[in-house]
Design a protein around this motif. Structure first.
Motif, PDB file in Angstrom:
ATOM      1  N   LYS A 192       2.676   4.489  -1.220  1.00  0.00           N
ATOM      2  CA  LYS A 192       2.136   5.372  -2.256  1.00  0.00           C
ATOM      3  C   LYS A 192       3.063   5.526  -3.470  1.00  0.00           C
ATOM      4  O   LYS A 192       2.604   5.512  -4.608  1.00  0.00           O
ATOM      5  N   LYS A 248      -0.838   0.455  -9.408  1.00  0.00           N
ATOM      6  CA  LYS A 248      -2.252   0.699  -9.753  1.00  0.00           C
ATOM      7  C   LYS A 248      -2.522   2.200  -9.894  1.00  0.00           C
ATOM      8  O   LYS A 248      -3.293   2.617 -10.745  1.00  0.00           O
ATOM      9  N   GLN A 249      -1.882   2.994  -9.036  1.00  0.00           N
ATOM     10  CA  GLN A 249      -2.137   4.449  -9.049  1.00  0.00           C
ATOM     11  C   GLN A 249      -1.189   5.203  -9.983  1.00  0.00           C
ATOM     12  O   GLN A 249      -1.191   6.440 -10.010  1.00  0.00           O
ATOM     13  N   ASN A 279       0.806  -1.231   0.000  1.00  0.00           N
ATOM     14  CA  ASN A 279       0.000   0.000   0.000  1.00  0.00           C
ATOM     15  C   ASN A 279       0.839   1.282   0.000  1.00  0.00           C
ATOM     16  O   ASN A 279       0.306   2.367   0.194  1.00  0.00           O
ATOM     17  N   PHE A 307       0.993  -4.024  -6.597  1.00  0.00           N
ATOM     18  CA  PHE A 307       1.373  -2.887  -5.752  1.00  0.00           C
ATOM     19  C   PHE A 307       0.448  -1.691  -6.009  1.00  0.00           C
ATOM     20  O   PHE A 307       0.099  -1.404  -7.155  1.00  0.00           O
ATOM     21  N   GLU A 308       0.126  -0.982  -4.935  1.00  0.00           N
ATOM     22  CA  GLU A 308      -0.733   0.195  -5.040  1.00  0.00           C
ATOM     23  C   GLU A 308      -0.075   1.256  -5.928  1.00  0.00           C
ATOM     24  O   GLU A 308      -0.769   1.906  -6.720  1.00  0.00           O
ATOM     25  N   THR A 321      -3.606  -8.815   2.742  1.00  0.00           N
ATOM     26  CA  THR A 321      -2.212  -9.017   2.322  1.00  0.00           C
ATOM     27  C   THR A 321      -1.775 -10.475   2.500  1.00  0.00           C
ATOM     28  O   THR A 321      -1.116 -11.043   1.622  1.00  0.00           O
ATOM     29  N   GLU A 333      -7.854  -7.669  -0.832  1.00  0.00           N
ATOM     30  CA  GLU A 333      -7.474  -6.578   0.068  1.00  0.00           C
ATOM     31  C   GLU A 333      -6.638  -7.123   1.236  1.00  0.00           C
ATOM     32  O   GLU A 333      -5.981  -6.366   1.931  1.00  0.00           O
TER      33      GLU A 333
END
Lengths: 369, 332
Positions: free
Chosen positions: A291, A318-319, A289, A314-315, B50, B48
């Motif tokens: 950033k 995605k972002q 998560n 990985f976030e 992990t 969601e």
């Protein structure tokens, strides 16, 4: 008994005096030392010469001492290798050397490079195309004949822990070999401070000092701006090599930049100035998560997935918050060491869009599709 | 096609131990995950969570690839050893892995879009393994000495390494990086969604292998005797090379070149089972090959917090001394 007291008194006074003299000498040397951030060299001004001490990056002990002299009739203490300044020609084997020479407008001195495909500086490429610069090859396998043919006065190399091959013979033939440990400096301004060495070598020490002052001021200004921000976005850095993920260790060059940009670097707490190793699973758990992801070593998400399909979990992927400097690889390697303020500016701009900084991104770009 | 009683017992024990080892492998990683996470990751997956993602996306594919790579390479090694009547033969030493590597190098470093895709890499690895299998098969008709054939295999390996080195000097840095990463070998490249396709390839390979048991048993007693038993030796060899190419190619494409498993495991299996029945040897190779690979990977995971060992390096560290032992035994 009385005699004993007198003897002790004399001994005490002489010891104190000798200590005071040593401290004074040391203070004088420190005052003369022109270096503020760099840890791998010192520059001290003496009456007739400048003493350039090259320090071993691991032990910090003096590895070699050079006397930078303007006239070869000047007498220098024993143990110092004289370099007649300003030098008229140089073999620059690393991108950072070319970057620093470029800032001093001294690329005309370059007579040899390692490989023209690693060069960004247009004037060096132009001279190479004209045949005025010789391509030497990799540092550890350069033919001695090429060095002799270049007639360079100075050969600057990265010195990966050992002396340059045939160093003694080359010095007898008139080419002094000088290791440049800028790549082992941890502080971004320490890396940039090596421009002072180039300044003295090329006779442009004032330009070098002014240039360094400007970037130092800008770097510290940016750092101050970032320090006042409330947000500290999370970030991680690096990529897999085989099954191992190498991240910059907590005291490394990159970690300092992340900290100065007010980023919450996941491995900031780790010890060391090199890199820290983790399993892919551990990196995933720590950063699923997170950033921002910096320095993956590729230019597109496609390449990233080709190397490891699980990166899409990985976030940051995605972002679309993955940033790399490899778009301008050669330019980055030439300029980043001497422009740490611009690297920091990039990081602050990426991590803190709320600042709405107007300047462009100098090196970093988000990964393309 | 029967299995001796004693061997049945060994196989039965291995089958019983197999899920235990798989369980150990699943839960051996640095990160602690629970049994309920495991069940949920399979039956009630929540992306969601992990821990569930770690099991589903990391550990299950890694476990599956460990089983398939160990089992597949060992079976391929067994085929090579029987076909060339040489206990030192194996897909790695005979240059079949090198063929895969060469073709993967071409596919990765040419930059041609299809070739750089996953399908392109797999196809290249399969074709490379098949072509080099045919080359070594052709040489086997020309040279009778076992050592000469091995030397030819090693030379093929050196030849491909040289070509790969030249390709590396000409390739773009990013392509070079991709290829270098692939050569390091890894069981972690596969995604959960890719598993059905890989398992299908594997089942095809194993299914075809079952048809080879009788010809393989015949080949053990010699080529001329096999001919008198009505075995079409040429076709059998071609079929064996094709199966080896499928098994080696698919594993090499996803895991990179893995050394010594295909050479060491069939010899261990022969020592344990003391039989020439290829039904027993085939099942034994699959089980012990998987055991070997999973054990290596468990060691890697246990040591992960202290030292990071690539799978390729560990199989070589264990496999190379074993080859020396076999050579010394033969000399004695």
């Amino acid at each position: 008994m009385k005699m004993n007291h007198i003897f002790y008194f004399i001994f005490l006074v002489s010891s104190l005096l000798s200590c005071t003299i040593k401290v004074k000498e040391s203070l004088k040397a420190n005052q003369n030392n022109l270096v503020k951030y760099a840890k791998n060299f010192s520059l001290t001004i003496h009456e007739n010469y400048i003493c350039f001490e090259l320090l071993n990056p691991e032990t910090k002990k003096v590895e070699k001492k050079f006397a930078l002299i303007k006239n070869d009739s000047i007498k220098i203490p024993e143990g110092l290798t004289p370099i007649l300044i300003p030098i008229k020609s140089v073999i620059a084997l690393s991108s950072t050397h070319i970057g620093m020479l470029s800032k001093l407008d001294a690329c005309n001195l370059v007579k040899g490079i390692s490989n023209h495909s690693y060069v960004h500086e247009p004037s060096v490429l132009e001279s190479y195309n004209k045949g005025e610069i010789i391509e030497m090859g990799e540092e550890n396998s350069i033919p001695v004949e090429s060095i002799i043919r270049s007639k360079a006065e100075l050969l600057m190399y990265s010195g990966f822990g050992k002396a340059f091959p045939h160093q003694e013979q080359l010095e007898k033939l008139g080419t002094i070999c000088l290791a440049n440990y800028d790549w082992k400096e941890n502080h971004p301004l320490g890396k940039a401070e090596w421009i002072k060495v180039f300044g003295y070598l090329t006779g442009k020490e004032n330009n070098a000092a002014i240039y360094f002052k400007i970037i130092e001021k800008d770097y510290l200004r940016l750092k101050k701006i970032a320090s006042k921000l409330k947000s500290t976005p999370t970030l991680f850095s690096g990529n897999l090599v085989g099954d191992i993920w190498y991240s910059p260790a907590g005291e490394s060059y990159n970690a300092i930049l992340f900290k100065d940009a007010k980023g919450d670097y996941k491995y900031a707490h780790t010890k060391g100035t090199g890199s820290t190793e983790n399993s892919f699973e551990q990196i995933f758990k720590d950063n699923v998560n997170t950033k921002y992801w910096f320095n993956p070593g590729v230019e597109s998400k496609k390449e990233l997935l080709k190397s490891q399909p699980k990166f899409k979990l990985f976030e940051a992927y995605k972002q679309n918050k993955i940033f790399s400097y490899t778009f301008s690889g050669n330019e980055f390697w030439e300029r980043s060491a001497i422009e740490p303020n611009h690297v920091l500016s990039d990081l602050i701009r990426i991590l803190h869009p709320e600042l709405k900084l107007k300047n462009k991104l100098y090196f970093y770009r988000t990964l393309s599709k | 096609m029967t299995v001796a009683r004693n061997n049945k017992f060994i196989l039965f024990t291995l089958v019983l131990l197999f899920p235990i080892l798989c369980g150990m492998h699943l839960f051996a990683g640095e990160i602690t995950v629970s049994f309920s996470d495991f069940w949920n990751s399979v039956l009630n997956y929540n992306d969601e969570n992990t821990s569930q993602t770690i099991i589903r996306e990391f550990r299950i594919p890694r476990l599956t690839m460990g089983i398939l790579a160990g089992g597949g390479l060992s079976i391929a090694g067994l085929f090579m050893q029987t076909m060339f009547n040489n206990p030192l033969a194996g897909p790695y030493i005979l240059g079949i892995n090198s063929g895969s590597s060469l073709f993967v190098a071409f596919s990765v470093m040419t930059g041609i879009p299809f070739l750089t895709s996953n399908l392109g890499t797999i196809s290249s690895a399969l074709i490379g393994a098949f072509i080099f299998g045919l080359i070594i098969l052709s040489f086997s008709y020309l040279v009778k000495s076992h050592i000469s054939l091995l030397l030819i295999g090693i030379m093929l390996g050196s030849f491909t390494s040289a070509i790969v080195s030249i390709l590396q000097t000409m390739s773009e840095p990013n392509q070079l990086k991709l290829f270098t990463m692939w050569t390091m070998g890894s069981l972690q490249q596969v995604e959960y969604t890719e598993l059905p396709m890989i398992i299908l390839f594997f089942i095809v390979g194993i299914g075809l292998s079952l048809f080879m048991i009788k010809p393989l048993n015949a080949l053990v007693i010699g080529e001329s005797q096999a001919l008198t038993l009505g075995i079409h030796v040429k076709y059998v060899r071609l079929a064996l090379i094709s199966i080896t190419a499928i098994l080696t190619g698919i594993i090499t494409a996803y895991c990179g070149p893995i050394a010594f498993v295909g050479l060491a495991v069939p010899n261990i299996v022969k020592m344990i089972f003391k039989t020439q029945s290829h039904l027993t040897l085939l099942i034994g190779c699959f089980l012990i090959g998987s055991f070997f690979m999973l054990t290596c990977d468990i060691i890697i995971q246990v040591l992960e917090s202290t030292i990071h060992i690539p799978i390729n390096a560990l199989t070589s560290i264990i496999g190379a001394p074993f080859v020396i032992v076999i050579v010394l035994k033969r000399l004695a």
